[in-house]
Design a protein around this motif. Structure first.
Motif, PDB file in Angstrom:
ATOM      1  N   TYR A 113       0.875  -1.167   0.000  1.00 41.61           N
ATOM      2  CA  TYR A 113       0.000   0.000   0.000  1.00 41.61           C
ATOM      3  C   TYR A 113       0.915   1.220   0.000  1.00 41.61           C
ATOM      4  CZ  TYR A 113      -3.166   3.624   1.438  1.00 41.61           C
ATOM      5  OH  TYR A 113      -3.883   4.797   1.483  1.00 41.61           O
ATOM      6  N   LYS A 114       0.796   2.056  -1.040  1.00 39.30           N
ATOM      7  CA  LYS A 114       1.758   3.137  -1.259  1.00 39.30           C
ATOM      8  C   LYS A 114       3.139   2.477  -1.232  1.00 39.30           C
ATOM      9  CE  LYS A 114      -1.564   6.600  -0.104  1.00 39.30           C
ATOM     10  NZ  LYS A 114      -2.108   7.604   0.805  1.00 39.30           N
ATOM     11  N   ASP A 115       4.099   2.966  -0.425  1.00 42.49           N
ATOM     12  CA  ASP A 115       5.382   2.243  -0.484  1.00 42.49           C
ATOM     13  C   ASP A 115       5.582   1.318   0.710  1.00 42.49           C
ATOM     14  OD1 ASP A 115       5.574   4.243   1.272  1.00 42.49           O
ATOM     15  OD2 ASP A 115       7.277   5.248   0.350  1.00 42.49           O
ATOM     16  N   ARG A 116       4.464   0.985   1.382  1.00 38.21           N
ATOM     17  CA  ARG A 116       4.595   0.137   2.574  1.00 38.21           C
ATOM     18  C   ARG A 116       4.053  -1.265   2.302  1.00 38.21           C
ATOM     19  NH1 ARG A 116       1.913   4.894   4.470  1.00 38.21           N
ATOM     20  NH2 ARG A 116       0.011   3.865   5.148  1.00 38.21           N
ATOM     21  N   ARG A 117       4.701  -2.226   2.912  1.00 39.28           N
ATOM     22  CA  ARG A 117       4.238  -3.594   2.797  1.00 39.28           C
ATOM     23  C   ARG A 117       2.978  -3.771   3.655  1.00 39.28           C
ATOM     24  NH1 ARG A 117       7.247  -8.431   1.399  1.00 39.28           N
ATOM     25  NH2 ARG A 117       9.266  -7.434   1.281  1.00 39.28           N
ATOM     26  N   VAL A 118       1.954  -4.390   3.141  1.00 37.05           N
ATOM     27  CA  VAL A 118       0.783  -4.723   3.957  1.00 37.05           C
ATOM     28  C   VAL A 118       1.274  -5.610   5.100  1.00 37.05           C
ATOM     29  CG1 VAL A 118      -1.343  -6.107   4.009  1.00 37.05           C
ATOM     30  CG2 VAL A 118      -0.950  -4.486   2.134  1.00 37.05           C
ATOM     31  N   GLY A 119       0.970  -5.230   6.322  1.00 33.73           N
ATOM     32  CA  GLY A 119       1.441  -5.989   7.487  1.00 33.73           C
ATOM     33  C   GLY A 119       2.509  -5.254   8.267  1.00 33.73           C
ATOM     34  N   ALA A 120       3.102  -4.211   7.658  1.00 38.14           N
ATOM     35  CA  ALA A 120       4.170  -3.479   8.349  1.00 38.14           C
ATOM     36  C   ALA A 120       3.606  -2.590   9.450  1.00 38.14           C
ATOM     37  CB  ALA A 120       4.971  -2.653   7.352  1.00 38.14           C
ATOM     38  N   SER A 121       2.314  -2.263   9.369  1.00 41.30           N
ATOM     39  CA  SER A 121       1.703  -1.455  10.425  1.00 41.30           C
ATOM     40  C   SER A 121       0.281  -1.952  10.647  1.00 41.30           C
ATOM     41  CB  SER A 121       1.726   0.031  10.051  1.00 41.30           C
ATOM     42  OG  SER A 121       1.062   0.212   8.825  1.00 41.30           O
ATOM     43  N   GLY A 122      -0.325  -1.506  11.728  1.00 44.89           N
ATOM     44  CA  GLY A 122      -1.680  -1.922  12.036  1.00 44.89           C
ATOM     45  C   GLY A 122      -1.737  -3.359  12.523  1.00 44.89           C
ATOM     46  N   THR A 123      -2.914  -3.970  12.405  1.00 44.22           N
ATOM     47  CA  THR A 123      -3.110  -5.373  12.794  1.00 44.22           C
ATOM     48  C   THR A 123      -3.687  -6.099  11.588  1.00 44.22           C
ATOM     49  OG1 THR A 123      -3.395  -4.876  15.130  1.00 44.22           O
ATOM     50  CG2 THR A 123      -4.346  -6.940  14.354  1.00 44.22           C
ATOM     51  N   VAL A 124      -2.977  -7.136  11.169  1.00 42.59           N
ATOM     52  CA  VAL A 124      -3.229  -7.782   9.881  1.00 42.59           C
ATOM     53  C   VAL A 124      -3.285  -9.295  10.077  1.00 42.59           C
ATOM     54  CG1 VAL A 124      -2.060  -8.263   7.688  1.00 42.59           C
ATOM     55  CG2 VAL A 124      -2.163  -5.934   8.540  1.00 42.59           C
ATOM     56  N   THR A 125      -4.260  -9.957   9.431  1.00 45.83           N
ATOM     57  CA  THR A 125      -4.356 -11.409   9.565  1.00 45.83           C
ATOM     58  C   THR A 125      -3.940 -12.101   8.271  1.00 45.83           C
ATOM     59  OG1 THR A 125      -6.656 -11.482   8.795  1.00 45.83           O
ATOM     60  CG2 THR A 125      -6.296 -11.148  11.159  1.00 45.83           C
ATOM     61  N   LEU A 126      -3.219 -13.194   8.429  1.00 50.42           N
ATOM     62  CA  LEU A 126      -2.777 -13.994   7.280  1.00 50.42           C
ATOM     63  C   LEU A 126      -3.341 -15.413   7.407  1.00 50.42           C
ATOM     64  CD1 LEU A 126       1.063 -13.169   7.219  1.00 50.42           C
ATOM     65  CD2 LEU A 126      -0.734 -12.081   5.869  1.00 50.42           C
ATOM     66  N   SER A 127      -3.620 -16.023   6.262  1.00 51.26           N
ATOM     67  CA  SER A 127      -3.960 -17.445   6.207  1.00 51.26           C
ATOM     68  C   SER A 127      -2.826 -18.151   5.477  1.00 51.26           C
ATOM     69  CB  SER A 127      -5.255 -17.652   5.414  1.00 51.26           C
ATOM     70  OG  SER A 127      -5.393 -19.023   5.043  1.00 51.26           O
ATOM     71  N   PHE A 128      -2.497 -19.349   5.944  1.00 49.38           N
ATOM     72  CA  PHE A 128      -1.509 -20.178   5.241  1.00 49.38           C
ATOM     73  C   PHE A 128      -2.165 -21.402   4.625  1.00 49.38           C
ATOM     74  CE2 PHE A 128       1.160 -18.356   8.857  1.00 49.38           C
ATOM     75  CZ  PHE A 128       1.635 -17.300   8.091  1.00 49.38           C
ATOM     76  N   TYR A 129      -3.460 -21.310   4.347  1.00 49.15           N
ATOM     77  CA  TYR A 129      -4.175 -22.366   3.615  1.00 49.15           C
ATOM     78  C   TYR A 129      -3.365 -22.655   2.341  1.00 49.15           C
ATOM     79  CZ  TYR A 129      -8.226 -24.522   1.274  1.00 49.15           C
ATOM     80  OH  TYR A 129      -9.074 -25.376   0.628  1.00 49.15           O
ATOM     81  N   PRO A 130      -3.307 -23.919   1.903  1.00 49.90           N
ATOM     82  CA  PRO A 130      -2.381 -24.266   0.817  1.00 49.90           C
ATOM     83  C   PRO A 130      -2.467 -23.416  -0.458  1.00 49.90           C
ATOM     84  CG  PRO A 130      -3.254 -26.252   1.825  1.00 49.90           C
ATOM     85  CD  PRO A 130      -3.980 -25.105   2.466  1.00 49.90           C
ATOM     86  N   THR A 131      -3.658 -22.909  -0.808  1.00 48.05           N
ATOM     87  CA  THR A 131      -3.752 -22.133  -2.058  1.00 48.05           C
ATOM     88  C   THR A 131      -3.274 -20.689  -1.906  1.00 48.05           C
ATOM     89  OG1 THR A 131      -5.998 -21.453  -1.508  1.00 48.05           O
ATOM     90  CG2 THR A 131      -5.767 -23.413  -2.900  1.00 48.05           C
ATOM     91  N   LYS A 132      -3.022 -20.233  -0.699  1.00 44.64           N
ATOM     92  CA  LYS A 132      -2.671 -18.816  -0.505  1.00 44.64           C
ATOM     93  C   LYS A 132      -1.253 -18.528  -1.016  1.00 44.64           C
ATOM     94  CE  LYS A 132      -6.714 -18.384   1.000  1.00 44.64           C
ATOM     95  NZ  LYS A 132      -7.380 -18.033   2.236  1.00 44.64           N
ATOM     96  N   ASN A 133      -0.916 -17.250  -1.165  1.00 46.37           N
ATOM     97  CA  ASN A 133       0.390 -16.910  -1.757  1.00 46.37           C
ATOM     98  C   ASN A 133       1.551 -17.460  -0.939  1.00 46.37           C
ATOM     99  OD1 ASN A 133      -1.349 -15.480  -3.390  1.00 46.37           O
ATOM    100  ND2 ASN A 133       0.038 -13.738  -3.618  1.00 46.37           N
ATOM    101  N   LEU A 134       1.358 -17.563   0.383  1.00 46.58           N
ATOM    102  CA  LEU A 134       2.298 -18.279   1.243  1.00 46.58           C
ATOM    103  C   LEU A 134       1.478 -19.383   1.898  1.00 46.58           C
ATOM    104  CD1 LEU A 134       5.087 -18.602   2.594  1.00 46.58           C
ATOM    105  CD2 LEU A 134       4.294 -17.035   4.379  1.00 46.58           C
ATOM    106  N   GLY A 135       1.599 -20.592   1.383  1.00 48.95           N
ATOM    107  CA  GLY A 135       0.719 -21.674   1.821  1.00 48.95           C
ATOM    108  C   GLY A 135       1.484 -22.772   2.535  1.00 48.95           C
ATOM    109  N   ALA A 136       0.891 -23.281   3.619  1.00 47.49           N
ATOM    110  CA  ALA A 136       1.446 -24.443   4.311  1.00 47.49           C
ATOM    111  C   ALA A 136       1.007 -25.695   3.552  1.00 47.49           C
ATOM    112  CB  ALA A 136       0.931 -24.474   5.745  1.00 47.49           C
ATOM    113  N   LEU A 137       1.350 -26.853   4.057  1.00 44.74           N
ATOM    114  CA  LEU A 137       0.853 -28.097   3.479  1.00 44.74           C
ATOM    115  C   LEU A 137      -0.200 -28.651   4.434  1.00 44.74           C
ATOM    116  CD1 LEU A 137       4.210 -29.504   2.070  1.00 44.74           C
ATOM    117  CD2 LEU A 137       2.475 -28.118   0.925  1.00 44.74           C
ATOM    118  N   GLY A 138      -1.096 -27.778   4.819  1.00 46.90           N
ATOM    119  CA  GLY A 138      -2.139 -28.041   5.796  1.00 46.90           C
ATOM    120  C   GLY A 138      -2.678 -26.673   6.187  1.00 46.90           C
ATOM    121  N   ASP A 139      -3.345 -26.575   7.342  1.00 47.67           N
ATOM    122  CA  ASP A 139      -3.879 -25.284   7.780  1.00 47.67           C
ATOM    123  C   ASP A 139      -2.859 -24.502   8.597  1.00 47.67           C
ATOM    124  OD1 ASP A 139      -6.554 -24.803   6.852  1.00 47.67           O
ATOM    125  OD2 ASP A 139      -7.230 -26.498   8.067  1.00 47.67           O
ATOM    126  N   GLY A 140      -3.019 -23.200   8.587  1.00 46.24           N
ATOM    127  CA  GLY A 140      -2.185 -22.333   9.408  1.00 46.24           C
ATOM    128  C   GLY A 140      -2.620 -20.894   9.228  1.00 46.24           C
TER     129      GLY A 140
END
Ligand SMILES: *Cc1c(COP(=O)(O)O)cnc(C)c1O
Length: 373
Positions: free
Chosen positions: A171-198
């Motif tokens: 967002y602008k020149d900042r990485r999403v997650g660098a500020s505020g409170t942000v949630t990530l999923s590591f479901y296998p299809t996501k851009n960073l995916g585990a081999l299971g849930d996370g």
């Protein structure tokens, strides 16, 4: 789908795992040899590495993306009876997390170009009971955060960004997650995916991170000392070890996604369909490449006949899902999200896809469009 010769599958997990197979095998072996499977050194190392990668003050691993959203809302003080404003055009899990936190989801319509909520649409949904906002960085395209932060501050609302599709977006020149409170999923299809849930929460608020660590482990402050009503939402050591293999590749994967999206946008310019746009403030991580067409289902069928697999994200907006009927929303309440749900179509896009495969998709789309005339 890979059964269709010369076709292009929607995703190809096999290709990514094959490329990292030796490192993944070694990571899994390390955990098996350690004999420590829950809340241990791999999870702690992953949290440090996520924190450094995203530039957050803290990262807390949890069981999945849905619980990351629920956890962040509870830790931010959302209580039963509160309202939480979110998008109707998202995985229904976003709204489910709000319900699980005890609150009532209230839907704000999306912007017609980017299909994400904005300060204007959220403002229209705020009532005296509103306690938080969960904007969704849909398809990897961030919402316009600065006006939304101002709005939240003005009304004293917590802001929890659903970045389950936005690992690597800017967002602008900042990485999403660098500020505020942000949630990530590591479901296998996501851009960073585990081999299971996370999942994980990234936050600039260290006190909130401490509450999250307590929450995910049964509300324990120390072993057998339960001081709050938490839950069981822990990221296991094997998944953490696998994610540590993948995280160093995330930036390169994002660049590859951007290059493929560039091919689609260049080669489909002028075709009779609506291409996704990046807002001037945004650098999308292209979790999905979503086009729009009035005869979406016919286009999907014509592509399938040409060996190109597509999906729809999402065919039914959350406010029209059967599970959410008790909230009292109906057809016509959120016209932009409803129109999008009828017209959106996601084309194949994953980092291991070749330029040639992207061009195969382009040719198939052009032929399919001619067949629909
Ligand atoms: C995947 C996803 C979720 C849920 O994450 P899980 O890890 O599957 O629980 C929530 N919101 C969005 C936008 C998602 O894409």
């Amino acid at each position: 789908m890979s059964a269709i010769r010369g076709g292009v599958p929607f995703v190809d997990f096999g290709a990514q795992v094959a490329g990292l197979r030796r490192e993944i095998d070694a990571a899994v072996r390390r955990v098996l040899d350690s004999g420590w499977f829950i809340l241990g050194p791999e999870g702690e190392a992953l949290e440090r590495e996520l924190q450094a990668h995203f530039g957050a003050a803290a990262a807390v691993g949890v069981g999945n993306g849905t619980e990351a959203i629920q956890a962040a809302l509870e830790a931010a003080g959302v209580r039963p009876g509160d309202e939480v404003v979110t998008s109707p055009l998202t995985a229904a899990f976003t709204a489910l997390a709000i319900v699980r936190a005890g609150a009532r989801p209230v839907f704000a319509d999306v912007e017609p170009g980017t299909l994400v909520v904005s300060a204007e649409t959220v403002a229209a949904a705020i009532t005296p009971r509103t306690r938080a906002v969960v904007p969704v960085h849909l398809y990897g395209h961030p919402v316009d955060l600065d006006p939304l932060r101002d709005l939240a501050a003005q009304h004293g609302l917590a802001l929890v960004e659903d970045a389950c599709q936005a690992h690597g977006a800017r967002y602008k020149d900042r990485r999403v997650g660098a500020s505020g409170t942000v949630t990530l999923s590591f479901y296998p299809t996501k851009n960073l995916g585990a081999l299971g849930d996370g999942g994980a929460v990234l936050t600039e608020d260290l006190a909130l991170a401490a509450r999250l660590k307590e929450w995910r482990n049964g509300g324990q402050r120390a072993r057998y000392e339960h001081v709050s009503l938490g839950t069981n939402s822990r990221l296991d050591e094997i998944q953490a070890a696998i994610l540590r293999v993948k995280l160093p590749h995330l930036d390169a994967w994002t660049e590859r996604r951007r290059a493929l999206a560039g091919i689609y946008r260049r080669e489909l310019e002028g075709a009779e369909l609506e291409l996704p746009r990046e807002a001037p403030y945004a650098r999308s991580c292209w979790h999905l490449f979503v086009v729009r067409h009035r005869r979406r289902d016919a286009l999907a069928a014509a592509l399938r006949a040409r060996g190109v697999e597509t999906l729809v994200h999402y065919p039914v907006p959350v406010h029209l899902q059967a599970a959410f009927q008790a909230l009292g929303w109906g057809e016509g309440c959120l016209p932009r999200a409803e129109a999008a749900a009828r017209e959106v179509l996601s084309l194949p896009l994953y980092p291991e896809m070749t330029d040639e495969q992207a061009l195969t998709v382009v040719a198939a789309v052009r032929q399919a469009l001619v067949s629909l005339r």
